[in-house]
Design an enzyme around this catalytic site. Structure first.
Site, PDB file in Angstrom:
ATOM      1  N   LYS A 271       0.851  -1.197   0.000  1.00  0.00           N
ATOM      2  CA  LYS A 271       0.000   0.000   0.000  1.00  0.00           C
ATOM      3  C   LYS A 271       0.893   1.256   0.000  1.00  0.00           C
ATOM      4  CE  LYS A 271      -3.995   2.002   2.407  1.00  0.00           C
ATOM      5  NZ  LYS A 271      -4.865   1.957   3.575  1.00  0.00           N
TER       6      LYS A 271
ATOM      7  N   ASP B  12       4.755  -1.199  11.849  1.00  0.00           N
ATOM      8  CA  ASP B  12       3.440  -1.558  12.402  1.00  0.00           C
ATOM      9  C   ASP B  12       3.467  -1.151  13.871  1.00  0.00           C
ATOM     10  OD1 ASP B  12       1.165  -2.620  13.447  1.00  0.00           O
ATOM     11  OD2 ASP B  12       1.396  -4.603  12.532  1.00  0.00           O
TER      12      ASP B  12
ATOM     13  N   ASN C 137       1.753  10.338  13.313  1.00  0.00           N
ATOM     14  CA  ASN C 137       0.373  10.486  12.840  1.00  0.00           C
ATOM     15  C   ASN C 137      -0.450   9.209  12.943  1.00  0.00           C
ATOM     16  OD1 ASN C 137      -1.828  11.550  10.845  1.00  0.00           O
ATOM     17  ND2 ASN C 137      -0.995   9.735   9.838  1.00  0.00           N
TER      18      ASN C 137
ATOM     19  N   TYR D 144     -11.121   6.175  22.537  1.00  0.00           N
ATOM     20  CA  TYR D 144     -10.224   6.990  21.697  1.00  0.00           C
ATOM     21  C   TYR D 144      -9.744   8.208  22.488  1.00  0.00           C
ATOM     22  CZ  TYR D 144      -8.993  10.125  17.774  1.00  0.00           C
ATOM     23  OH  TYR D 144      -8.357  10.996  16.912  1.00  0.00           O
TER      24      TYR D 144
ATOM     25  N   LYS E  40      -5.913   9.349  23.634  1.00  0.00           N
ATOM     26  CA  LYS E  40      -5.332  10.638  23.215  1.00  0.00           C
ATOM     27  C   LYS E  40      -5.004  11.517  24.429  1.00  0.00           C
ATOM     28  CE  LYS E  40      -5.342  10.257  18.646  1.00  0.00           C
ATOM     29  NZ  LYS E  40      -4.138  10.371  17.815  1.00  0.00           N
TER      30      LYS E  40
HETATM   31  N1  NAP Z   1      -9.878  12.355  11.000  1.00  0.00           N
HETATM   32  C1  NAP Z   1     -10.120  13.108  12.057  1.00  0.00           C
HETATM   33  O1  NAP Z   1     -11.214  13.715  12.211  1.00  0.00           O
HETATM   34  C2  NAP Z   1      -9.049  13.293  13.108  1.00  0.00           C
HETATM   35  C3  NAP Z   1      -9.240  14.294  14.086  1.00  0.00           C
HETATM   36  C4  NAP Z   1      -8.257  14.483  15.062  1.00  0.00           C
HETATM   37  C5  NAP Z   1      -7.123  13.683  15.052  1.00  0.00           C
HETATM   38  N2  NAP Z   1      -6.991  12.703  14.115  1.00  0.00           N
HETATM   39  C6  NAP Z   1      -5.774  11.881  14.171  1.00  0.00           C
HETATM   40  O2  NAP Z   1      -5.122  11.932  12.921  1.00  0.00           O
HETATM   41  C7  NAP Z   1      -4.325  10.757  12.734  1.00  0.00           C
HETATM   42  C8  NAP Z   1      -4.578  10.206  11.349  1.00  0.00           C
HETATM   43  O3  NAP Z   1      -5.939   9.799  11.274  1.00  0.00           O
HETATM   44  P1  NAP Z   1      -6.774   9.791   9.923  1.00  0.00           P
HETATM   45  O4  NAP Z   1      -8.031  10.522  10.193  1.00  0.00           O
HETATM   46  O5  NAP Z   1      -5.930  10.171   8.768  1.00  0.00           O
HETATM   47  O6  NAP Z   1      -7.138   8.228   9.870  1.00  0.00           O
HETATM   48  P2  NAP Z   1      -7.026   7.151   8.703  1.00  0.00           P
HETATM   49  O7  NAP Z   1      -7.456   7.736   7.421  1.00  0.00           O
HETATM   50  O8  NAP Z   1      -7.715   5.956   9.233  1.00  0.00           O
HETATM   51  O9  NAP Z   1      -5.445   6.890   8.623  1.00  0.00           O
HETATM   52  C9  NAP Z   1      -4.779   6.278   9.684  1.00  0.00           C
HETATM   53  C10 NAP Z   1      -3.375   5.913   9.259  1.00  0.00           C
HETATM   54  O10 NAP Z   1      -2.768   5.233  10.377  1.00  0.00           O
HETATM   55  C11 NAP Z   1      -2.277   3.997   9.914  1.00  0.00           C
HETATM   56  N3  NAP Z   1      -2.292   2.959  10.937  1.00  0.00           N
HETATM   57  C12 NAP Z   1      -3.341   2.455  11.629  1.00  0.00           C
HETATM   58  N4  NAP Z   1      -2.932   1.435  12.409  1.00  0.00           N
HETATM   59  C13 NAP Z   1      -1.604   1.299  12.195  1.00  0.00           C
HETATM   60  C14 NAP Z   1      -0.626   0.404  12.676  1.00  0.00           C
HETATM   61  N5  NAP Z   1      -0.918  -0.576  13.518  1.00  0.00           N
HETATM   62  N6  NAP Z   1       0.652   0.564  12.255  1.00  0.00           N
HETATM   63  C15 NAP Z   1       0.979   1.534  11.374  1.00  0.00           C
HETATM   64  N7  NAP Z   1       0.089   2.388  10.850  1.00  0.00           N
HETATM   65  C16 NAP Z   1      -1.187   2.264  11.260  1.00  0.00           C
HETATM   66  C17 NAP Z   1      -3.192   3.601   8.767  1.00  0.00           C
HETATM   67  O11 NAP Z   1      -2.546   2.622   7.978  1.00  0.00           O
HETATM   68  P3  NAP Z   1      -3.353   1.786   6.822  1.00  0.00           P
HETATM   69  O12 NAP Z   1      -3.369   2.696   5.623  1.00  0.00           O
HETATM   70  O13 NAP Z   1      -2.511   0.575   6.638  1.00  0.00           O
HETATM   71  O14 NAP Z   1      -4.722   1.501   7.369  1.00  0.00           O
HETATM   72  C18 NAP Z   1      -3.349   4.949   8.085  1.00  0.00           C
HETATM   73  O15 NAP Z   1      -2.243   5.224   7.274  1.00  0.00           O
HETATM   74  C19 NAP Z   1      -4.709   9.815  13.871  1.00  0.00           C
HETATM   75  O16 NAP Z   1      -3.739   9.875  14.880  1.00  0.00           O
HETATM   76  C20 NAP Z   1      -6.031  10.400  14.387  1.00  0.00           C
HETATM   77  O17 NAP Z   1      -6.264  10.088  15.727  1.00  0.00           O
HETATM   78  C21 NAP Z   1      -7.918  12.500  13.143  1.00  0.00           C
END
Ligand code: NAP
Length: 328
Positions: free
Chosen positions: A56, A83, A110, A202, A206
């Site tokens: 990926k 991972d 991230n 969650y 955090k």
């Molecule tokens: N979206 C929001 O509204 C929001 C708001 C505040 C904070 N955040 C924070 O922003 C960050 C990114 O979130 P996002 O919204 O972009 O979520 P997302 O689209 O689900 O992306 C999450 C990323 O983390 C990776 N990941 C998950 N488990 C993992 C593991 N075991 N090892 C390595 N990588 C892993 C995923 O890999 P895969 O591609 O392999 O699944 C993906 O690349 C997170 O920390 C989240 O808490 C998000």
């Protein structure tokens, strides 16, 4: 937080990251991938995509290089497996990273998940605690010497931006169910199957991240490392795709009226990592603003939990690695 999120202004013009290098964890989707795209568009020379799924990651790298705005700048993009749900993978990542990237300017922590259900991690902890919190503490513990040496080589502090969430203030279970009263250990409280409401899982993970950031920042020299945490608000990514269908329909409706685009979310992460200055060291940025430490973390109970969490985390880390001097 208001229901309608404030408008965000784009990044200032004139940012040029030529000659600089960055590492982004969880770079294969959502905010991580978008941050990668934006840093490369800003002329970043070298980028390591830290991903759990290398094929990926390769597809992401190819998509980034297919963007003319990026390919015209001829950056170097590397993929490194990470991972964060597996401590062996984290240790191996931290050993290999300095070999493929001798000097780093920016580290974006991230990778993250949002889960309702209790799910055990192979590390023995609950998965949200492992992925969102403990993995990042292990990454920091194992990478701090490299990040500090990088600063000596570049002549500027290495930037660490950790992606947090304001949910740590709004949805945490801690003020209601103080683990100090009912449990002897904070990690045991969070790892236990029945103690936490699904909607706090969650937020609680955090909260630990924010507490650790506040504890670590005064222990590092801001002339070498500038560490901050940013919440980009609600952003339209795949983070809620894990929800059961009935919840997803509701969340998708809310997202449709409330969520920011991933581009806007990326601006806020890049702002924290590149635009915010050394005054952001040890601070939590909500969008672009430095936020006051949360009411709970400021409270007596919160301060005690923060201290105990630090000690418990050091015990956990010592089982896996040798602590750098900042953590001893
Ligand atoms: N979206 C929001 O509204 C929001 C708001 C505040 C904070 N955040 C924070 O922003 C960050 C990114 O979130 P996002 O919204 O972009 O979520 P997302 O689209 O689900 O992306 C999450 C990323 O983390 C990776 N990941 C998950 N488990 C993992 C593991 N075991 N090892 C390595 N990588 C892993 C995923 O890999 P895969 O591609 O392999 O699944 C993906 O690349 C997170 O920390 C989240 O808490 C998000």
């Amino acid at each position: 937080m208001p229901f309608f999120q404030p408008k965000v202004t784009p990044l200032p013009s004139g940012i040029d990251l030529q000659g600089k290098s960055a590492v982004i964890t969880g770079a294969s989707a959502g905010l991580g991938l978008e941050t990668a795209r934006q840093l490369l568009t800003l002329n970043l020379s070298t980028l390591v995509l830290a991903v759990r799924n290398e094929s990926k990651g390769k597809a992401c790298m190819e998509a980034l290089l297919a963007d003319l705005d990026i390919s015209s700048k001829s950056p170097t993009i590397k993929i490194l497996k990470l991972d964060v749900n597996d401590n062996t993978s984290i240790i191996s990542f931290s050993k290999t990273l300095p070999q493929i990237l001798p000097v780093v300017d920016i580290l974006i922590l991230n990778a993250g998940i949002s889960r309702l259900k209790h799910n055990p991690s192979p590390t023995g902890h609950e998965e949200s605690v492992q992925v969102n919190y403990l993995a990042n503490t292990l990454l920091l513990a194992t990478l701090l010497p490299y990040l500090t040496t990088s600063a000596s080589q570049t002549g500027s502090p290495t930037r660490i931006t950790w992606v947090g969430s304001r949910m740590h203030e709004i949805m945490t279970s801690f003020p209601k169910k103080s683990p100090l009263v009912t449990h002897t250990s904070i990690l045991e409280y969070l790892d236990a199957k029945s103690t936490i409401s699904p909607f706090s899982r969650y937020a609680d993970s955090k909260l630990l991240c924010a507490m650790f950031m506040y504890s670590l920042a005064p222990r590092v020299d801001p002339r070498k490392i500038v560490l901050n945490m940013v919440c980009p608000g609600m952003v339209d990514t795949g983070i809620s795709d894990f929800l059961p269908v009935y919840w997803r329909v509701l969340v998708d409706l809310v997202k449709a009226v409330r969520a920011r685009s991933v581009e806007v979310g990326g601006w806020l992460i890049v702002n924290a990592a590149v635009v915010a200055g050394e005054e952001s060291h040890g601070r939590f940025l909500g969008d672009k603003e430095v936020l006051e430490v949360s009411k709970y973390i400021r409270s007596e109970a919160g301060r005690e939990v923060q201290e105990n969490l630090w000690d418990e985390t050091m015990v956990e880390l010592r089982k896996i690695t040798t602590l750098p001097e900042e953590l001893r």
